[in-house]
Enzyme design. Structure first.
Site, mmCIF file in Angstrom:
data_model
loop_
_atom_site.group_PDB
_atom_site.id
_atom_site.type_symbol
_atom_site.label_atom_id
_atom_site.label_comp_id
_atom_site.label_asym_id
_atom_site.label_seq_id
_atom_site.Cartn_x
_atom_site.Cartn_y
_atom_site.Cartn_z
ATOM 1 N N GLU A 35 8.375 -6.408 7.561
ATOM 2 C CA GLU A 35 7.931 -5.917 6.258
ATOM 3 C C GLU A 35 9.052 -5.020 5.731
ATOM 4 O OE1 GLU A 35 4.329 -3.548 6.238
ATOM 5 O OE2 GLU A 35 4.496 -3.257 4.059
ATOM 6 N N ARG A 262 4.580 -4.335 22.457
ATOM 7 C CA ARG A 262 5.486 -3.519 21.679
ATOM 8 C C ARG A 262 6.399 -2.753 22.634
ATOM 9 N NH1 ARG A 262 5.333 -1.340 16.426
ATOM 10 N NH2 ARG A 262 3.901 -2.899 15.659
ATOM 11 N N LYS A 272 8.297 2.443 11.658
ATOM 12 C CA LYS A 272 8.984 2.682 10.379
ATOM 13 C C LYS A 272 8.329 3.819 9.612
ATOM 14 C CE LYS A 272 9.608 -2.104 9.544
ATOM 15 N NZ LYS A 272 8.365 -2.664 9.067
HETATM 16 P P1 ATP Z 1 6.522 -0.499 12.218
HETATM 17 O O1 ATP Z 1 5.243 0.164 12.607
HETATM 18 O O2 ATP Z 1 7.707 0.122 12.791
HETATM 19 O O3 ATP Z 1 6.641 -0.731 10.747
HETATM 20 P P2 ATP Z 1 5.722 -3.157 12.343
HETATM 21 O O4 ATP Z 1 5.232 -3.973 13.462
HETATM 22 O O5 ATP Z 1 4.767 -2.801 11.274
HETATM 23 O O6 ATP Z 1 6.432 -1.905 12.919
HETATM 24 P P3 ATP Z 1 7.150 -5.210 11.036
HETATM 25 O O7 ATP Z 1 8.211 -5.102 10.016
HETATM 26 O O8 ATP Z 1 5.837 -5.749 10.621
HETATM 27 O O9 ATP Z 1 6.992 -3.781 11.673
HETATM 28 O O10 ATP Z 1 7.689 -5.977 12.329
HETATM 29 C C1 ATP Z 1 8.406 -7.188 12.334
HETATM 30 C C2 ATP Z 1 8.247 -7.818 13.681
HETATM 31 O O11 ATP Z 1 8.784 -6.966 14.683
HETATM 32 C C3 ATP Z 1 6.795 -8.033 14.029
HETATM 33 O O12 ATP Z 1 6.637 -9.290 14.613
HETATM 34 C C4 ATP Z 1 6.479 -6.926 14.977
HETATM 35 O O13 ATP Z 1 5.431 -7.271 15.809
HETATM 36 C C5 ATP Z 1 7.825 -6.721 15.694
HETATM 37 N N1 ATP Z 1 7.943 -5.349 16.200
HETATM 38 C C6 ATP Z 1 7.794 -4.206 15.504
HETATM 39 N N2 ATP Z 1 7.925 -3.135 16.288
HETATM 40 C C7 ATP Z 1 8.172 -3.592 17.542
HETATM 41 C C8 ATP Z 1 8.391 -2.986 18.813
HETATM 42 N N3 ATP Z 1 8.373 -1.660 18.960
HETATM 43 N N4 ATP Z 1 8.606 -3.784 19.880
HETATM 44 C C9 ATP Z 1 8.628 -5.110 19.746
HETATM 45 N N5 ATP Z 1 8.434 -5.756 18.583
HETATM 46 C C10 ATP Z 1 8.194 -5.019 17.491
HETATM 47 MG MG MG Z 2 3.881 -3.563 9.740
#
Ligand code: ATP
Ligand code: MG
Length: 561
Positions: A35, A262, A272
């Site tokens: 995102e 994660r 983020k």
């Molecule tokens: P954040 O909370 O940091 O925004 P998110 O999962 O909402 O993390 P996205 O941009 O939706 O962020 O993530 C893109 C991809 O990366 C998704 O498939 C997510 O599951 C994966 N991802 C995000 N954070 C991690 C992590 N700490 N370890 C492994 N994969 C991750």
């Molecule tokens: Mg997200």
């Protein structure tokens, strides 16, 4: 680790099973779906390496898909940063996609669901809807709007799309089951009204699809075969499948959602949203501050793409959430930088040394090897003269036998240079040592082949010639948080654990060969650590970031366990 030498991870095993059961290899397709609401972090690196790694292993396309359904939080700046980071990590996507490309298709499918009486417009407040949702042990209550006629729903939904309503007045919900054991199946919201301009579709839309409605359908449109996400989406899988059932053509590939854990890194936060807080509150100087666990921060700090990929490979993927110690990440960058970094000499806490038997005004240029790990790196010349800087901590008036550095009456070798002996020292009125007077052995020059040059003395020190050294700004970084998992502490906000001493700025002195460096170049400052030229550097003043010290704290942690 090479691709072939390690055993298959559980996602690869699952894909192998699908292939054995007749799934065609040519239909394999993956995506990385960020995102664009912030910069990528080290957790994302795991997901990137997993998805793009599968693409390489199976020679399958991997899309970069921006999950851009929330215009309130998303920006073009983040899209650009994400693309830069994925490329820098060394991966190439097949096509660049956006969930917003599918807004019309998603809308048309939603209309189809309404027509089939599988979706309805709910006009209650979000509070009322939340109350009716029930609890895991208590079934939910049906909305009074649940049985609106198809015609009324179609009219209202069109009105929502046309901007006839205020935010929060209506939502579109899937009509599933308010008594489901899975709370997410209790008539989940598909659309909400948001009168916000979107970074790509601008004001074309004022209703935006929710994640669950968007993600699986986007996977389907792109014909992604395996949609890999983090564990928190496990309970969403049922809904992912329910939505797919409504649109899936059996002749086409039906995407499969599968979950992995994660990755969390110690002494930092990988979210983020939380990283955005650090930026907004000025705790750090932007998303690419070298203390940030963002890809851009790590890059600016001096990390190499190889070291991040190796780290992600070694930790692999897991079925359960866990905390990875940051010293393991540091181990990997140290290991790579050891192979590739030119060695230089720089002194961070200078103490003046005068070689009393070296002629005043004389200078000579000594041959210095650039990288003992890499013969092809060649050598350079470093200037030597009567007055030098060494590190304060490398001299003591008196010390025990284990102190293999300089002390009064004993000898050390100056790296690439001569053997010197400390004869006396001068102190200021507070008793601080301000200068050490030494003599040198003129026949002991390194590499000269003389018997004296082969003489073994216990310690070797780095140094710079004062007349030739260039003053440089050095930024020394420490952990950003004092607690190993700052965002998992009961009743405490992660911001309470910020390390007030995460940045120390000092002036150091570097050998003159560093005059011509450019931002991003990496070096080993011998005996100190790895350093990288910061983009804040100017022609007048170079700025170096300490990537990591030389000492390996990971090995120590391993020994303890
Ligand atoms: P954040 O909370 O940091 O925004 P998110 O999962 O909402 O993390 P996205 O941009 O939706 O962020 O993530 C893109 C991809 O990366 C998704 O498939 C997510 O599951 C994966 N991802 C995000 N954070 C991690 C992590 N700490 N370890 C492994 N994969 C991750
Ligand atoms: Mg997200």
């Amino acid at each position: 680790m090479s691709e072939t030498s390690r055993s298959l991870n559980f996602i690869e095993q699952l894909i192998e099973e699908d292939l054995e059961n007749g799934f065609s290899k040519k239909d394999l397709r993956f995506r990385f779906p960020p995102e664009p609401n912030g910069y990528l972090h080290i957790g994302h690196a795991s997901s990137i390496c997993l998805n793009f790694g599968l693409g390489l292993r199976y020679d399958a396309p991997v899309n970069l898909r921006f999950d851009d359904t929330n215009p309130a939080k998303e920006e073009q700046e983040f899209v650009d940063a994400i693309k830069k980071d994925v490329k820098w990590l060394g991966f190439e996507w097949n096509t660049e996609r956006y969930a917003s490309d599918y807004f019309q298709q998603l809308y048309d499918w939603a209309v189809q669901l309404i027509k089939e009486d599988k979706a309805y417009v709910d006009s209650q407040s979000s509070e009322d809807m939340a109350e009716q949702k029930g609890t895991p042990t208590e079934v939910g209550k049906e909305s009074p709007y649940r049985n609106r006629s198809v015609e009324e729903n179609l009219k209202l939904f069109e009105g929502m799309k046309n901007g006839n309503f205020e935010e929060g007045t209506h939502v579109l919900r899937a009509k599933i089951d308010m008594a489901s054991d899975n709370m997410l199946m209790r008539d989940p919201i598909m659309y909400r009204i948001l009168h916000r301009a979107h970074h790509r579709t601008n004001t074309d839309w004022c209703i935006y699809p929710m994640y669950d409605w968007t993600h699986g359908e986007s996977d389907y449109i792109e014909q992604v075969s395996h949609s890999l996400c983090t564990l928190e989406f496990l309970p969403h899988r049922e809904l992912y499948n329910w939505f797919l059932d409504e649109v899936c053509d059996p002749a086409k590939v039906r995407p499969k959602q599968r979950e992995f854990a994660r990755r969390n890194l110690s002494h930092t936060v990988v979210s983020k949203r939380k990283l955005a807080q650090l930026v907004e509150k000025g705790v750090v100087n932007g998303w690419d501050d070298p203390r940030m666990p963002t890809i851009s921060g790590l890059r600016r700090r001096g990390y190499t793409p190889e070291s991040l990929r190796n780290f992600a490979d070694i930790i692999g993927i897991a079925k359960r959430d866990n905390l990875i110690d940051v010293s393991l990440l540091e181990f990997h960058v140290r290991e790579h930088l050891n192979k590739i970094s030119p060695r230089v000499m720089g002194v961070l806490n200078p103490l003046k040394v005068v070689i009393t038997n070296y002629p005043e005004g004389q200078e000579e240029w000594l041959d210095a090897e650039n990288n003992p790990e890499d013969e092809s790196a060649g050598s350079r010349q470093v200037p030597f003269s009567r007055e030098l800087y060494i590190e304060q901590e490398d001299f003591k008036e008196e010390a025990n036998k284990k102190f293999f550095r300089l002390k009064l009456g004993s000898e050390v070798r100056l790296k690439n240079g001569y053997i010197i002996k400390a004869e006396s020292c001068t102190k200021d009125t507070d008793g601080n040592i301000t200068e050490v007077q030494c003599t040198y052995d003129p026949k002991s020059k390194s590499g000269s082949g003389s018997p004296e040059s082969l003489r073994r003395v216990k310690g070797t020190l780095h140094w710079v010639s004062i007349a030739h050294a260039i003053p440089v700004e050095v930024r020394l970084y420490d952990r950003l948080f004092t607690h190993e998992s700052p965002d998992a502490q009961k009743d405490k906000d992660f911001m309470e654990f910020i390390n007030p001493d995460s940045l120390e700025v000092i002036t150091g002195y570097a050998e003159p060969s560093l005059k011509e460096v450019t931002a991003g170049e990496r070096f080993q400052f011998q005996r100190i650590g790895y350093f990288c030229v910061d983009p804040d550097s100017t022609a007048e003043k170079l700025v170096f970031n300490r990537t990591v010290g030389l000492r390996d704290s990971w090995a120590k942690i391993q020994q303890k366990n």
